[in-house]
Enzyme design. Structure first.
Site, PDB file in Angstrom:
ATOM      1  N   GLU A  49      -4.838  -9.175   0.799  1.00  0.00           N
ATOM      2  CA  GLU A  49      -5.465  -9.075   2.114  1.00  0.00           C
ATOM      3  C   GLU A  49      -6.958  -9.257   1.929  1.00  0.00           C
ATOM      4  O   GLU A  49      -7.591  -8.517   1.168  1.00  0.00           O
ATOM      5  CB  GLU A  49      -5.177  -7.726   2.786  1.00  0.00           C
ATOM      6  CG  GLU A  49      -3.776  -7.657   3.334  1.00  0.00           C
ATOM      7  CD  GLU A  49      -3.410  -6.313   3.939  1.00  0.00           C
ATOM      8  OE1 GLU A  49      -4.266  -5.698   4.592  1.00  0.00           O
ATOM      9  OE2 GLU A  49      -2.254  -5.885   3.742  1.00  0.00           O
ATOM     10  N   GLU A  72       0.821  -1.221   0.000  1.00  0.00           N
ATOM     11  CA  GLU A  72       0.000   0.000   0.000  1.00  0.00           C
ATOM     12  C   GLU A  72       0.850   1.265   0.000  1.00  0.00           C
ATOM     13  O   GLU A  72       0.731   2.114   0.901  1.00  0.00           O
ATOM     14  CB  GLU A  72      -0.940  -0.008   1.209  1.00  0.00           C
ATOM     15  CG  GLU A  72      -1.920  -1.163   1.190  1.00  0.00           C
ATOM     16  CD  GLU A  72      -2.932  -1.124   2.339  1.00  0.00           C
ATOM     17  OE1 GLU A  72      -2.767  -0.305   3.255  1.00  0.00           O
ATOM     18  OE2 GLU A  72      -3.878  -1.923   2.310  1.00  0.00           O
TER      19      GLU A  72
HETATM   20  C1  GAL Z   1      -4.510  -2.971   5.407  1.00  0.00           C
HETATM   21  C2  GAL Z   1      -3.042  -2.908   5.785  1.00  0.00           C
HETATM   22  C3  GAL Z   1      -2.732  -3.834   6.936  1.00  0.00           C
HETATM   23  C4  GAL Z   1      -3.724  -3.629   8.044  1.00  0.00           C
HETATM   24  C5  GAL Z   1      -5.097  -3.903   7.499  1.00  0.00           C
HETATM   25  C6  GAL Z   1      -6.193  -3.848   8.524  1.00  0.00           C
HETATM   26  O1  GAL Z   1      -4.896  -1.936   4.581  1.00  0.00           O
HETATM   27  O2  GAL Z   1      -2.262  -3.284   4.694  1.00  0.00           O
HETATM   28  O3  GAL Z   1      -1.425  -3.585   7.399  1.00  0.00           O
HETATM   29  O4  GAL Z   1      -3.606  -2.339   8.507  1.00  0.00           O
HETATM   30  O5  GAL Z   1      -5.370  -2.942   6.511  1.00  0.00           O
HETATM   31  O6  GAL Z   1      -7.443  -4.097   7.933  1.00  0.00           O
END
Ligand code: GAL
Length: 664
Positions: free
Chosen positions: A443, A367
């Site tokens: 993610e 990100e």
């Molecule tokens: C993402 C980020 C992670 C964590 C996650 C929580 O955007 O890459 O490190 O913060 O959100 O949902």
């Protein structure tokens, strides 16, 4: 595969008059002295450290606390900011005269400076990366020596608990003057690189291939000889497998599609802190594997090398990641010359790790706003990092993990090989613009819950949280940008080109207590002192105990094993007759629920439902609480596959869930 051609690339230092000697790898982790602070002469050999604490590395000076409620929960409310010194007296053997001695640090948080006998040997500027120093010139062979290491976390910033100090192991490597460099071998099967000092090709007949089911490992012994005398011997482990991405058919290992059922793991071990512990790591991986997980993303930084050894051995695939948002919020890297910095960090990272068969993808970062906005030279920086990855390992694909779906319009994916997006089917535009590139959900979910805590009514929407600082384990809550597990299951079903998912996260971790982060103070009037200090994202809690969700993932990821899991608990003292929702997670198609032997009806999954949740979990919305036994019997194609129950235990302390819901 009948035969495989192994290319062995060897980087050695040019030949000097040879000694007959081979390398020694010395465990350099015991009997260190440690103190917080920065006494001005702490690097001097004569400095009196008698009052300092004796520690064994790996060591995390902040995990012992105490917790400070006034500190940010985002980084665990632990005292990790500050300076500290480590000192170790050791004897350098007389036989080391004429040899080379390297000190190899797997990770020091942060900005370490290393002194030998009072003189600066060198330092490093990224707390998660490994580095080594040639300390030969500063050593006194045949006498006592002193190594001192200064660490300073004040300039380090973080979105989670980073730990503090020499939190990974240290080794000394003693070699002859002619030797294989530290991390000096590169074994590929069978790609060829152009660049190099020595290259050797071998044919390995009938190799056993490395795979999650059968993680076969080989090792290569590199022997350097001069005029028949052995100068150095160096052993490297490797595995034989092919990796390939296909835009429409995801990820292929040894020519066959493997759906990635992955989790993200942060580097801490809950109460053990950031100090690396091999058994704690192995236990995390075992628990993940028992759920059907086959892949790990090392979010968001260089892991301990032992993690990769374990994944090689256990058959877990790895996305190995270098940086988190270095632009503003997290690693806030100290570069003045980005290209130099990126090249150096990538070199250490890739040279250290490139022989691990478990790694199937390098991630340049997570990100990164500079890239996704193409501001501050974002694309040029991306190009520099990716070029460094390709230089040190031309055999593996590289990705960048993105979260801004609109940024795909600028085509940052043209610089790297695989499209990786976090959450919300955000990969759609990138897929449309680059249909020739494979896609991973790096993610997924970010569902939040507290193990064993149930709260009613069920949330009307995923962001309905209460003021209890616990989150209902009915698995229906997620922050606004995220989703429940079933949404991702469904997208992967509907978008079969997606290579798989990496759930945020496998385990809870210290810090980032979303939705009760610092930002919630403004929204809800909480006091900072009241806010929690660890995440709710884990499928498994901070102590390593599975939450309900573990069984939901297992039911989908490991369908060959019977799962029948009922939630909630059945200890609602004083709530007789009150209706409670009951959910069953099972790999069966249907289940029948019985309360004290009486059927409450059979429910079946609804694979065509518009509601993702109804596709994967079985729900009885109003089961009147009656003390006794709740039992679910699951079937597949009308054949019973298993059953499980919840029994009311009178006077059970597990009646925590009676807080009246307080919503903001
Ligand atoms: C993402 C980020 C992670 C964590 C996650 C929580 O955007 O890459 O490190 O913060 O959100 O949902």
């Amino acid at each position: 595969m009948k035969n495989v051609c192994i290319a062995l690339l060897l980087i050695a230092f040019s030949c000097q008059p040879a000694f007959s000697q081979t390398r020694q790898t010395i465990d350099f982790n015991k009997n260190w002295k440690f103190a917080k602070g920065n006494p001005p002469t702490a690097s001097a050999p004569w400095f009196d450290d008698a009052g300092w604490q004796t520690v064994r590395l790996p060591h995390d000076w902040a995990i012992a606390g105490p917790f400070d409620p006034t500190l940010s929960g985002e980084t665990g409310k632990l005292p990790w900011k500050g300076e500290g010194w480590y000192r170790k007296s050791f004897r350098a053997e007389a036989s080391w005269a004429g040899k080379r001695v390297y000190a190899v640090f797997d990770g020091v948080m942060a900005f370490p400076r290393v002194y030998v006998n009072g003189k600066l040997a060198g330092g490093w500027d990224y707390g998660y990366n490994s580095f080594y120093l040639d300390i030969t010139a500063l050593l006194l062979p045949g006498s006592d020596n002193l190594m001192a290491v200064y660490a300073d976390t004040r300039q380090h910033d973080s979105r989670w608990y980073p730990g503090a100090g020499i939190y990974r192991k240290v080794q000394l490597i003693v070699t002859g003057p002619v030797h294989t460099a530290v991390w000096g071998t590169q074994i590929t099967t069978p790609e060829v690189s152009e660049q190099q000092a020595f290259e050797q090709f071998m044919v390995l007949p009938n190799p056993r291939l490395w795979s999650p089911e059968q993680p076969a490992l080989y090792s290569v012994k590199t022997v350097l000889r001069k005029n028949g005398v052995i100068c150095d011997e160096y052993s490297s482990s490797f595995g034989v497998r092919t990796i390939r991405f296909n835009a429409d058919n995801g990820f292929l290992l040894n020519g066959k599609r493997v759906q990635l059922k992955g989790v993200n793991l942060h580097h801490d071990f809950g109460a053990l802190g950031a100090a690396f512990n091999t058994r704690a790591m192995e236990r995390q991986l075992e628990i993940m594997q028992s759920m059907g997980c086959n892949a790990i993303r090392t979010s968001h930084n260089v892991p301990a090398p032992e993690l990769l050894d374990l994944c090689d051995r256990m058959g877990l695939l790895v996305i190995n990641e270098l940086f988190d948002k270095y632009d503003a919020k997290a690693d806030v890297l100290p570069f003045t010359d980005f290209n130099e910095f990126a090249e150096r960090q990538t070199r250490n990272f890739v040279e250290r790790d490139r022989n691990h068969p478990c790694i199937f993808l390098w991630s340049a970062g997570n990100e990164i706003g500079d890239v996704q906005g193409n501001v501050n030279g974002g694309f040029a920086k991306l190009q520099a990092v990716v070029a460094a990855f390709r230089k040190y390992d031309p055999t593996r694909p590289v990705t960048l993990v993105c979260d801004n779906k609109d940024a795909a319009a600028m085509r940052h994916f043209d610089y790297y090989d695989v499209v990786s997006y976090n959450y919300g089917r955000r990969y759609a535009l990138a897929r449309q613009l680059a249909p020739q590139k494979a896609v991973i959900i790096t993610e997924s979910a970010s569902t939040v819950s507290t193990r064993g805590f149930y709260e009613l009514p069920l949330p009307a929407k995923k962001t309905d949280f209460t003021h209890s600082f616990q989150i209902s384990s009915y698995d229906l809550n997620a922050p606004w940008w995220a989703e429940v597990p079933e949404d991702d299951f469904r997208w992967q079903q509907e978008d079969p080109f997606v290579a798989g998912e990496f759930v945020w996260t496998g385990f809870d971790y210290l810090g980032e207590p979303t939705p009760y982060g610092d930002w919630s103070i403004q929204e809800s009037g909480f006091k900072k002192e009241d806010l929690p200090r660890s995440s709710y994202f884990g499928i498994v809690d901070l102590a390593g105990i599975p939450k309900d969700r573990y069984y939901l993932y297992k039911s989908v990821w490991k369908p060959e094993e019977t799962t029948v899991h009922i939630l909630p608990h059945w200890n609602w003292a004083g709530q007789d007759g009150k209706p409670f929702p009951v959910f069953v997670y099972t790999n069966g198609d249907c289940a029948e629920l019985f309360l004290n032997g009486k059927s409450l009806g059979k429910r079946c999954k609804e694979p065509q439902s518009e509601n993702s949740v109804a596709r994967y979990r079985l729900m009885w919305m109003e089961v009147p609480y009656t003390p006794g036994t709740l039992r679910a019997v699951a079937d597949q194609n009308n054949k019973i596959i298993g059953e499980n129950g919840r029994r009311c235990r009178p006077n059970s302390p597990d009646t925590r869930s009676h807080h009246p819901p307080r919503r903001w």
